[in-house]
Design a protein around this motif. Structure first.
Motif, PDB file in Angstrom:
ATOM      1  N   ALA A 261      16.348  26.931   0.140  1.00  0.00           N
ATOM      2  CA  ALA A 261      15.446  26.214   1.046  1.00  0.00           C
ATOM      3  C   ALA A 261      14.843  24.999   0.346  1.00  0.00           C
ATOM      4  N   ASP A 262      14.468  25.164  -0.933  1.00  0.00           N
ATOM      5  CA  ASP A 262      13.959  24.019  -1.697  1.00  0.00           C
ATOM      6  C   ASP A 262      15.039  22.954  -1.866  1.00  0.00           C
ATOM      7  N   ALA A 263      16.274  23.411  -2.120  1.00  0.00           N
ATOM      8  CA  ALA A 263      17.380  22.459  -2.296  1.00  0.00           C
ATOM      9  C   ALA A 263      17.616  21.671  -1.008  1.00  0.00           C
ATOM     10  N   ALA A 264      17.522  22.355   0.141  1.00  0.00           N
ATOM     11  CA  ALA A 264      17.689  21.667   1.423  1.00  0.00           C
ATOM     12  C   ALA A 264      16.589  20.624   1.617  1.00  0.00           C
ATOM     13  N   SER A 265      15.350  20.972   1.237  1.00  0.00           N
ATOM     14  CA  SER A 265      14.245  20.013   1.324  1.00  0.00           C
ATOM     15  C   SER A 265      14.488  18.828   0.389  1.00  0.00           C
ATOM     16  N   PHE A 266      15.022  19.126  -0.803  1.00  0.00           N
ATOM     17  CA  PHE A 266      15.287  18.067  -1.781  1.00  0.00           C
ATOM     18  C   PHE A 266      16.250  17.030  -1.197  1.00  0.00           C
ATOM     19  N   PHE A 267      17.368  17.485  -0.630  1.00  0.00           N
ATOM     20  CA  PHE A 267      18.345  16.528  -0.108  1.00  0.00           C
ATOM     21  C   PHE A 267      17.795  15.776   1.106  1.00  0.00           C
ATOM     22  N   GLN A 268      16.974  16.443   1.910  1.00  0.00           N
ATOM     23  CA  GLN A 268      16.352  15.746   3.035  1.00  0.00           C
ATOM     24  C   GLN A 268      15.413  14.661   2.521  1.00  0.00           C
ATOM     25  N   ASN A 269      14.656  14.990   1.474  1.00  0.00           N
ATOM     26  CA  ASN A 269      13.738  13.997   0.899  1.00  0.00           C
ATOM     27  C   ASN A 269      14.497  12.827   0.282  1.00  0.00           C
ATOM     28  N   MET A 270      15.627  13.119  -0.389  1.00  0.00           N
ATOM     29  CA  MET A 270      16.423  12.050  -0.993  1.00  0.00           C
ATOM     30  C   MET A 270      16.964  11.106   0.091  1.00  0.00           C
ATOM     31  N   ALA A 271      17.373  11.678   1.207  1.00  0.00           N
ATOM     32  CA  ALA A 271      17.950  10.862   2.280  1.00  0.00           C
ATOM     33  C   ALA A 271      16.897  10.001   2.970  1.00  0.00           C
ATOM     34  N   THR A 272      15.623  10.410   2.881  1.00  0.00           N
ATOM     35  CA  THR A 272      14.552   9.651   3.529  1.00  0.00           C
ATOM     36  C   THR A 272      13.667   8.925   2.524  1.00  0.00           C
ATOM     37  N   SER A 273      14.164   8.794   1.287  1.00  0.00           N
ATOM     38  CA  SER A 273      13.448   8.062   0.223  1.00  0.00           C
ATOM     39  C   SER A 273      12.050   8.610  -0.028  1.00  0.00           C
ATOM     40  N   ASN A 274      11.945   9.931  -0.008  1.00  0.00           N
ATOM     41  CA  ASN A 274      10.660  10.582  -0.251  1.00  0.00           C
ATOM     42  C   ASN A 274      10.684  11.253  -1.626  1.00  0.00           C
ATOM     43  N   LEU A 275      10.053  10.616  -2.605  1.00  0.00           N
ATOM     44  CA  LEU A 275      10.032  11.174  -3.955  1.00  0.00           C
ATOM     45  C   LEU A 275       8.914  12.206  -4.143  1.00  0.00           C
ATOM     46  N   GLU A 276       8.001  12.279  -3.188  1.00  0.00           N
ATOM     47  CA  GLU A 276       6.817  13.121  -3.362  1.00  0.00           C
ATOM     48  C   GLU A 276       6.890  14.421  -2.566  1.00  0.00           C
ATOM     49  N   GLY A 277       8.110  14.903  -2.309  1.00  0.00           N
ATOM     50  CA  GLY A 277       8.268  16.123  -1.525  1.00  0.00           C
ATOM     51  C   GLY A 277       7.632  17.332  -2.195  1.00  0.00           C
ATOM     52  N   THR A 278       7.329  18.350  -1.380  1.00  0.00           N
ATOM     53  CA  THR A 278       6.725  19.587  -1.870  1.00  0.00           C
ATOM     54  C   THR A 278       7.803  20.661  -1.994  1.00  0.00           C
ATOM     55  N   TYR A 279       7.803  21.356  -3.121  1.00  0.00           N
ATOM     56  CA  TYR A 279       8.790  22.411  -3.371  1.00  0.00           C
ATOM     57  C   TYR A 279       8.062  23.663  -3.869  1.00  0.00           C
ATOM     58  N   HIS A 280       8.551  24.811  -3.462  1.00  0.00           N
ATOM     59  CA  HIS A 280       7.922  26.080  -3.831  1.00  0.00           C
ATOM     60  C   HIS A 280       8.438  26.621  -5.156  1.00  0.00           C
ATOM     61  N   HIS A 281       9.688  26.346  -5.472  1.00  0.00           N
ATOM     62  CA  HIS A 281      10.295  26.913  -6.680  1.00  0.00           C
ATOM     63  C   HIS A 281      10.850  25.846  -7.622  1.00  0.00           C
ATOM     64  N   LEU A 282      11.543  24.848  -7.079  1.00  0.00           N
ATOM     65  CA  LEU A 282      12.119  23.808  -7.919  1.00  0.00           C
ATOM     66  C   LEU A 282      11.024  22.901  -8.471  1.00  0.00           C
ATOM     67  N   LEU A 283      11.200  22.482  -9.723  1.00  0.00           N
ATOM     68  CA  LEU A 283      10.335  21.463 -10.322  1.00  0.00           C
ATOM     69  C   LEU A 283      11.102  20.153 -10.268  1.00  0.00           C
ATOM     70  N   VAL A 284      10.557  19.163  -9.595  1.00  0.00           N
ATOM     71  CA  VAL A 284      11.300  17.927  -9.340  1.00  0.00           C
ATOM     72  C   VAL A 284      10.521  16.726  -9.874  1.00  0.00           C
ATOM     73  N   ALA A 285      11.109  16.012 -10.821  1.00  0.00           N
ATOM     74  CA  ALA A 285      10.522  14.760 -11.304  1.00  0.00           C
ATOM     75  C   ALA A 285      10.863  13.664 -10.294  1.00  0.00           C
ATOM     76  N   PRO A 286      10.020  12.634 -10.168  1.00  0.00           N
ATOM     77  CA  PRO A 286       8.958  12.261 -11.106  1.00  0.00           C
ATOM     78  C   PRO A 286       7.561  12.811 -10.789  1.00  0.00           C
ATOM     79  N   TYR A 287       7.417  13.695  -9.776  1.00  0.00           N
ATOM     80  CA  TYR A 287       6.051  14.089  -9.401  1.00  0.00           C
ATOM     81  C   TYR A 287       5.654  15.507  -9.806  1.00  0.00           C
ATOM     82  N   SER A 288       6.538  16.488  -9.693  1.00  0.00           N
ATOM     83  CA  SER A 288       6.072  17.864  -9.928  1.00  0.00           C
ATOM     84  C   SER A 288       6.558  18.482 -11.234  1.00  0.00           C
ATOM     85  N   LEU A 289       7.561  17.903 -11.887  1.00  0.00           N
ATOM     86  CA  LEU A 289       8.122  18.538 -13.082  1.00  0.00           C
ATOM     87  C   LEU A 289       7.120  18.567 -14.241  1.00  0.00           C
TER      88      LEU A 289
END
Length: 713
Positions: free
Chosen positions: A483-511
C-alpha cells in the motif's frame, strides 16, 4: 563571520575517500589474492582515481570559482584548501601504484603474460609492430604542430595523446598526436603466451616518423582529466523541451568542461610540461607523473586471452550465483512469494528469481500493473524486455527512469526510448532531485481482491553488476508495504515529494527524520541503563546531522557498529566523543553495496534495508527508499550476514581515530574468516542441499492430498 566548525571527531571527505582507494590498492599487494586479480585491483584503483578527479575534484574546483564563501562542515577547510590537501595527498599514491604495478608485471612475465616495449622486441616482433603501425595505426592518426596557424586542439577527458617538444631551424615548437579511441588498446604479438605492446607505446616509439622534418627533443604520453560534475538543473532548457532531449545536450557540454588534472607518462621535459600547463590552464600541482600506463582498462581485455590453465592458476575460481533454497525452482514464483517473503543476496544468489517474477507478471492475466524505478541498467537488459512484453500484453507499465545517473545517461536515454516504443509510461523524476530508490510494485486482482508484490532493493536492476556487487533484494506480498509502494508511485506521478507513508522511509522528507528518531530511541534507552545498539551498513558517511547524532549516541553509551565501505567523515574511538563507535571497511572480491539500518538488539530490533547512504545528497537531495524488514525469518537471515561481516578478519580493516585503516587483530590460533568467501560457500551448500532434498511443490502437494482423500473414501 564564518561559524567555527567542530572537527574533533570528523575528517575531510576527499582525504577519507583517498584512504579508501588506498585500501583498494592494498588488495593489489595481498599475496592471498590471485596474481591476475591483483592486476585488476591496480586497474580499479586507477579508474577510481579518474572518477574522483572528474567528479569530486571537479566539484571542488567549481566551488573555488564561486563568489559565495564556503567552508566544509567536517574539516573547516575552504575549497581552495581542500584542493591543496588533495594535491598533496595524491602523488604518494601514484608512487605506490607505480611500484605495485611494476612488481605485478614482473611476476606476470614469469607466467608468459608480458607487456613489452618496442625496443625489447626481436626482429620478428619489431617487423610485426612496424607493419601494424604503418598499415593500421598511422593512417588514422592526426599529428599536428601547435603554432600560430595550428591552434591547440581540444583534448577529450582521459583520451591518450603523445606530446612532443620539437625543434626546426633553431626554433622550438610542440607537437601532439591524439590516439583515436577507435584503435585497440594493444597489439598482441604472434608468439606463444600473451605478449603484447600497448598502442600508445607504439605511437610514442614511431612519433619521430610523423614529424620527420623536426628534431624531437622530448616526448611522452599525456592524458587530461576534465571536470564531469555538470548538473542538468544548472543548465537552461526551453519551456516544453523534452527532458531526454535536454540531457543529450548536457552530455555534449560535459565533454568540453575545464581540465582538473594532467597525467604524464615518460620524460616530458620542463618546456613541454610548461607548455601543456599554460594551454590547459593548470598549475604544476595539478600535474601528476606516472610510470604505469595512464589507462589500465585494457587489463580486462587481457583476461579473455588467457588460456584456461592460466585462468585457473591466476584468477579467482569461477563462481556461479545460486538459486536460493527458499524458492522451488520449477514452480511459478508469484504463488511462492504470495505465501512468504523472500530475500536474495547478490551475487551469492542469482538475480534470475526477480527477473523471472517480472516475466511471470508480464504474462499473468491477474496482473493489472507493474511500476518500477530505474537508475542504472546494463547495456543488455532482460528486465527491459519483460517490461516491454508486459506493456505489449496490455498491462499498465510505469517506469520512472532517472536520466541523470552519472556516466549512464546515454544508456538510460536509449532504454527510455525502447520502453516508450513498447507502450510503457516513462517518467523522468523531479527537477533538483535524482530518483535513486530501487522499488518495483506488481499489482494483481485475484477474485476481486487486490494483491501487491513489492520488491525493494539496495542496488540497481543491473544484471552485470549484480554479479559483482553485494546487494539485497527483498520480495514481499505484505499488504502494508504494498500500500505504501502504491502511494509512492502515485506521488511520483503527481510530483509530490512530501507524501505520507506508514512503513516506508522516503527521502527527501521522511527518511532522515525517522532515522534520527530511531537513534534518539536508542539514546533514551542507554540513558535509562537499558542495553542500546545501532548497526549501520552504508557506502559513505558525510551527513553532518547524522554524524553528530551518532556521536551523541556514543556519548550516551549506545554501542554503535558501522560497516562503511568508502568515505567516512566520522572518526571513531575519539576519547569521550566517539569511543563507543566501531567502524570497519571490507574490500574484497565483490564490491560491498547494501545499505542496512538496525536499531536495538534481539527479536525486538527494528531493521531497514534501502538505497540511501548517510550522505546529504542522499538524505536531502534524492528520492530514496528504506523498507522495514517485517518478516522475522528475513531479519534473522540479514542478521546472520551482518554477523559474518562483523567477524571478518581477512578483508576487514578497522578505521582509527586518525582516519587510517588497520588490519583486524587476529589471535594466532583463530581461523581466517573471509566473509564474502564464507557466503559463497554457504550459498553453494544450501543450493546443493535443496537439489538433493527439493521442497515439495504445490502441484505435488495437491496430488498427494488428492490420493490421500481417495484412499479415505
Amino acid at each position: 563571520m564564518t561559524k567555527a566548525v567542530d572537527t574533533r571527531y570528523t575528517q575531510e571527505r576527499e582525504l577519507s575517500w583517498l584512504k579508501f582507494n588506498e585500501r583498494v590498492l592494498e588488495e593489489a599487494t595481498d599475496e592471498s589474492v590471485p596474481l591476475f586479480e591483483r592486476l585488476k585491483f591496480a586497474a580499479i584503483f586507477t579508474s577510481n582515481l579518474d572518477e574522483f578527479f572528474m567528479i569530486r575534484v571537479g566539484s571542488i574546483y567549481d566551488m573555488t570559482l564561486s563568489r559565495q564563501a564556503h567552508v566544509d562542515s567536517k574539516s573547516g577547510l575552504t575549497p581552495t584548501e581542500q584542493l591543496q590537501a588533495v594535491c598533496r595527498a595524491v602523488p604518494p599514491l601514484y608512487k605506490r601504484r607505480d611500484k605495485t604495478f611494476a612488481q605485478l608485471e614482473t611476476r606476470l612475465r614469469s607466467c608468459n603474460i608480458c607487456s613489452l616495449g618496442v625496443e625489447e622486441l626481436d626482429v620478428k616482433g619489431r617487423k610485426q609492430v612496424e607493419r601494424w603501425f604503418r598499415d593500421y595505426v598511422a593512417p588514422v592518426l592526426s599529428p599536428m604542430v601547435v603554432d600560430a596557424h595550428h591552434p591547440f586542439p581540444h583534448l577529450p577527458s582521459k583520451a591518450l595523446t603523445v606530446a612532443l617538444s620539437l625543434r626546426r631551424e633553431g626554433q622550438s615548437c610542440f607537437g601532439l598526436v591524439p590516439i583515436p579511441r577507435a584503435l585497440p588498446p594493444f597489439l598482441r604479438l604472434e608468439e606463444r603466451g600473451v605478449r603484447y605492446v600497448l598502442t600508445e607505446q607504439v605511437v610514442l616509439f614511431y612519433a619521430e616518423t610523423l614529424f620527420d622534418t623536426y628534431e624531437v627533443e622530448s616526448k611522452c604520453v599525456v592524458a587530461v582529466t576534465r571536470n564531469a560534475d555538470i548538473s542538468p538543473e544548472d543548465e537552461d532548457y526551453d519551456v516544453g523541451e523534452d527532458f531526454r532531449v535536454h540531457m543529450q545536450k548536457v552530455l555534449k557540454k560535459r565533454a568540453r568542461l575545464s581540465p582538473v588534472r594532467l597525467e604524464i607518462q615518460g620524460e616530458a621535459g620542463q618546456a613541454l610540461t610548461g607548455f601543456l600547463c599554460r594551454r590547459l590552464e593548470l598549475s604544476p600541482a595539478q600535474v601528476f607523473s606516472s610510470r604505469a600506463p595512464l589507462a589500465l582498462g585494457y587489463v580486462y581485455a587481457l583476461e579473455t586471452l588467457l588460456p584456461p590453465e592460466t585462468v585457473a592458476a591466476l584468477c579467482y575460481p569461477k563462481y556461479t550465483p545460486q538459486w536460493p533454497r527458499e524458492l522451488v525452482k520449477g514452480e511459478p514464483l508469484i504463488p511462492q512469494i504470495l505465501r512468504r517473503d523472500v530475500l536474495l543476496y547478490y551475487p551469492f544468489h542469482a538475480m534470475e528469481p526477480f527477473l523471472k517474477l517480472v516475466r511471470e507478471a508480464a504474462a499473468d492475466p491477474a496482473v493489472l500493473s507493474i511500476k518500477i524505478t530505474i537508475y542504472r541498467l546494463s547495456s543488455t537488459a532482460k528486465l527491459v524486455e519483460y517490461l516491454a512484453a508486459a506493456a505489449e500484453n496490455g498491462k499498465d507499465v510505469t517506469v520512472l527512469m532517472e536520466l541523470r545517473a552519472r556516466f549512464d545517461e546515454q544508456n538510460n536515454i536509449a532504454w527510455a526510448e525502447r520502453l516508450e516504443e513498447a507502450g510503457c509510461t516513462v517518467l523522468y523524476g523531479f527537477e533538483g532531485y535524482k530518483v535513486h530508490s530501487k522499488i518495483c510494485l506488481i499489482t494483481r486482482r485475484e477474485r476481486s481482491h487486490i494483491q501487491y508484490i513489492t520488491q525493494i532493493g539496495t542496488g540497481n536492476y543491473n544484471e552485470k553488476t549484480a554479479k559483482l556487487y553485494t546487494d539485497f533484494c527483498l520480495m514481499t506480498a505484505q499488504s502494508a508495504v504494498g500500500a505504501d509502494a502504491a502511494s509512492f508511485f502515485q506521488n511520483m506521478a503527481t510530483s509530490n515529494l512530501e507524501g505520507t507513508y506508514h512503513h516506508l522511509l522516503v527521502a527527501p522528507y521522511s527518511l532522515k527524520p525517522r532515522l534520527l528518531e530511531k537513534m534518539e530511541e536508542e539514546i533514551a534507552k542507554a540513558r535509562q541503563g537499558i542495553p542500546a545498539h545501532i548497526f549501520i551498513k552504508v557506502n559513505s558517511v558525510t551527513d553532518r546531522q547524522l554524524i553528530d547524532k551518532l556521536a551523541e549516541a556514543s556519548q550516551a553509551g549506545v554501542e554503535v557498529v558501522m560497516n562503511v565501505r568508502g568515505i567516512c567523515c566520522l572518526r571513531p574511538g575519539v576519547s569521550g566523543l566517539t569511543d563507543h563507535i566501531r567502524i570497519f571497511s571490507v574490500v574484497g572480491r565483490f564490491l560491498e553495496h547494501p545499505r542496512v539500518f538496525a536499531f536495538g538488539a534481539g527479536e525486538d530490533a527494528s531493521m531497514y534495508i534501502g538505497s540511501a547512504d548517510f550522505m546529504t545528497r542522499n538524505t536531502e537531495r534524492r528520492v530514496e527508499i528504506a523498507c522495514p524488514v517485517l518478516d522475522p525469518a528475513i531479519r534473522r537471515q540479514i542478521a546472520h550476514y551482518i554477523t559474518l561481516l562483523c567477524t571478518d578478519n581477512a578483508k576487514a580493516r578497522l578505521l582509527g581515530p586518525d582516519g587510517s585503516y588497520s588490519p583486524i587483530p587476529r589471535p594466532e590460533a583463530a581461523p581466517v574468516l573471509d566473509a564474502q568467501a564464507a557466503m559463497m560457500a554457504e550459498a553453494v551448500t544450501q543450493a546443493q542441499e535443496a537439489a538433493a532434498h527439493p521442497p515439495v511443490s504445490q502441484e505435488r502437494r495437491r496430488g498427494l492430498l488428492e490420493r490421500l482423500l481417495a484412499r479415505l473414501k
